[in-house]
Design an enzyme around this catalytic site. Structure first.
Site, PDB file in Angstrom:
ATOM      1  N   ASP A 272       0.818  -1.125  -0.067  1.00  0.00           N
ATOM      2  CA  ASP A 272       0.010   0.201   0.050  1.00  0.00           C
ATOM      3  C   ASP A 272       0.903   1.303  -0.107  1.00  0.00           C
ATOM      4  O   ASP A 272       0.137   2.531   0.173  1.00  0.00           O
ATOM      5  CB  ASP A 272      -1.023   0.170   1.123  1.00  0.00           C
ATOM      6  CG  ASP A 272      -1.892  -1.062   1.152  1.00  0.00           C
ATOM      7  OD1 ASP A 272      -2.235  -1.736   0.002  1.00  0.00           O
ATOM      8  OD2 ASP A 272      -2.916  -1.077   1.863  1.00  0.00           O
TER       9      ASP A 272
ATOM     10  N   ASP B   7      -6.446  -8.480  14.038  1.00  0.00           N
ATOM     11  CA  ASP B   7      -5.963  -9.667  14.393  1.00  0.00           C
ATOM     12  C   ASP B   7      -6.717 -10.267  15.598  1.00  0.00           C
ATOM     13  O   ASP B   7      -7.155 -11.436  15.690  1.00  0.00           O
ATOM     14  CB  ASP B   7      -4.501  -9.805  14.484  1.00  0.00           C
ATOM     15  CG  ASP B   7      -4.039  -8.373  15.417  1.00  0.00           C
ATOM     16  OD1 ASP B   7      -4.745  -7.776  15.912  1.00  0.00           O
ATOM     17  OD2 ASP B   7      -2.829  -8.330  15.559  1.00  0.00           O
TER      18      ASP B   7
END
Length: 477
Positions: free
Chosen positions: A59, A207
């Site tokens: 990114d 996560d």
């Protein structure tokens, strides 16, 4: 729980007769100092080349993109199945990159590595066979530390992380409680991610969020503390603060999102209680800030109780258990972790325990701010921790100081400095009154706040140079 289950080392129930395809996912964002090292180490993984699929999920908005394209081309020329996926729209940040990459992943098993990790060659061979059990959804390895002895901050961080990974994660997993993927250094079954609803980006700790959702769906996780995956620790205070702010805020966001679902599940009460303690633990930073305001600079401002005046020994009787549960228990926790991981050198870490306690106190302002932002739904971007490619203890100090990757400046250090001066007055006042024990026990407060505030403030000084000020990158945009 850790000691009780110390011998319950997980073993694969069986081995794959034919190794499956593994997709190694490498999410990066402006990682010009470390991405080349990362790809080099991935190319050295001990796994059949025809069973290995590499995804570089980039990114980046700087020259990292050129480095990524060049290094992926090198891997392709060597015969690796390597894809370079670059997004110009950072929707979802890391979670968005992983979700996008999963669409093109060729393997059912996804090994995720952040840019600052340096995997050992045998990590895939040591983890993949656990997935022969179809109920296993994720395998997490224990983080190692490439630059543990770089400076005081990295040594203390290593102790913090060792306690979390060696003790907490081991005890949670082996006792049948919830435990979470640490964001990197672990392998997922793709169908587990899909069954849990995929990567979502409404929290800063995608996560932890996915881990709870997957386990609530009935998937089992395994933590392998015996398998180490080394990584680079933040070497400057601002980088450490931004990392802790993100982890703290994200955990409270996950608490708001997942806690009710945990209590509605069929898990036993002891599992629900431990998950509650885990998800709410960072609220303690608000209590610590409150404690800071409740400590007065002079003894005469305290309320006077006749019982304590007549029987002063009662106060000591009350203070001893408070000190034990507040400080001694913490020291024992981290020493047990060091003894397990560094059996011949653990005693050398005793010197750093007061510094660890002081840093924990000093981080209370930064982390309490993160808790409040999560409570009141204040939205911020995913601010990644700057990494400088420091893989040795004393190497490349110039690299960190000259890099343009810096954490975002804030006004938090000024409040930390105010707390530092306040507690300095408290400690000095007790010294003047010859209350030596109180002065010693309170000394971590000014030390901790000076330690967290001064490095950040030094970076703000004009004398540091206009070039550095101009190089600050706002990673949150």
């Amino acid at each position: 729980m850790y000691l009780k289950h110390s011998k319950d080392v997980p073993q694969p129930r069986k081995h794959f007769e034919e190794l499956p395809i593994i997709t190694v996912q490498l999410p990066v964002f402006n990682e010009m100092h470390v991405v080349e090292r990362l790809l080099e180490k991935v190319s050295q993984l001990d796994y059949p080349k025809d069973k290995l699929h590499i995804q570089l999920l980039d990114d980046s908005t700087d020259e990292t993109t050129e480095i990524c394209a060049r290094e992926i081309k090198k891997l392709q020329d060597k015969g690796f199945d390597a894809d370079y996926i670059h997004r110009t729209d950072r929707t979802g940040f890391k979670a968005g990159a992983l979700e996008n990459g999963m669409k093109y992943a060729k393997g059912e098993y996804l090994f995720i590595l952040d840019a600052d990790f340096v995997p050992n060659p045998d990590v895939l061979q040591k983890t993949i066979h656990y997935f022969a059990d179809e109920k296993i959804g994720m395998i997490q390895t224990r983080w190692g530390h490439l630059n543990r002895n770089y400076n005081m901050l990295t040594r203390i961080q290593a102790m913090f992380l060792d306690g979390h990974l060696e003790l907490e994660q081991t005890a949670r997993n082996r006792s049948g409680r919830f435990f979470t993927f640490n964001g990197t250094g672990g392998m997922w079954r793709k169908s587990c991610i899909q069954d849990a609803g995929g990567w979502e980006h409404d929290t800063l700790t995608e996560d932890m969020d996915l881990s709870y959702r997957a386990q609530l769906k009935g998937w089992r996780f395994i933590f392998l503390k015996e398998v180490e995956t080394p990584a680079e620790l933040p070497v400057d205070m601002d980088g450490f603060k931004s990392q802790q702010h993100r982890w703290t805020k994200g955990s409270i966001q996950c608490c708001k999102k997942c806690l009710l679902n945990i209590w509605r599940s069929d898990y036993p009460l002891n599992v629900k209680l431990e998950a509650t303690a885990h998800l709410t633990s960072n609220f303690a930073y608000l209590a610590l800030i409150l404690l800071c305001f409740l400590i007065y600079p002079k003894e005469e401002f305290r309320p006077q109780w006749e019982l304590l005046q007549n029987y002063p020994w009662i106060e000591h009787f009350l203070n001893i258990p408070i000190f034990f549960f507040g400080s001694v228990s913490v020291a024992l926790f981290y020493l047990v972790a060091q003894k397990a991981l560094r059996p011949g050198q653990w005693y050398k870490e005793i010197f750093y325990l007061p510094c660890l306690l002081a840093l924990g106190i000093g981080m209370s302002v930064n982390n309490a701010k993160a808790v409040l932002e999560a409570i009141f739904n204040h939205q911020t971007g995913f601010v990644r921790t700057p990494k400088y490619g420091i893989d040795k203890d004393k190497k490349d100090k110039k690299q960190a100081s000259s890099s343009r990757y810096k954490a975002i400046k804030s006004l938090t250090p000024f409040l930390e400095l105010a707390f530092a001066f306040f507690f300095s007055v408290v400690v000095i006042s007790n010294i003047i009154d010859e209350k030596w024990l109180t002065a010693v026990l309170l000394s971590p407060f000014p030390v901790g706040f000076f330690y967290t505030s001064l490095p950040s403030l030094m970076r703000m000084l004009p004398s540091r140079g206009k070039n550095e000020a101009d190089a600050i990158v706002d990673e949150g945009k």
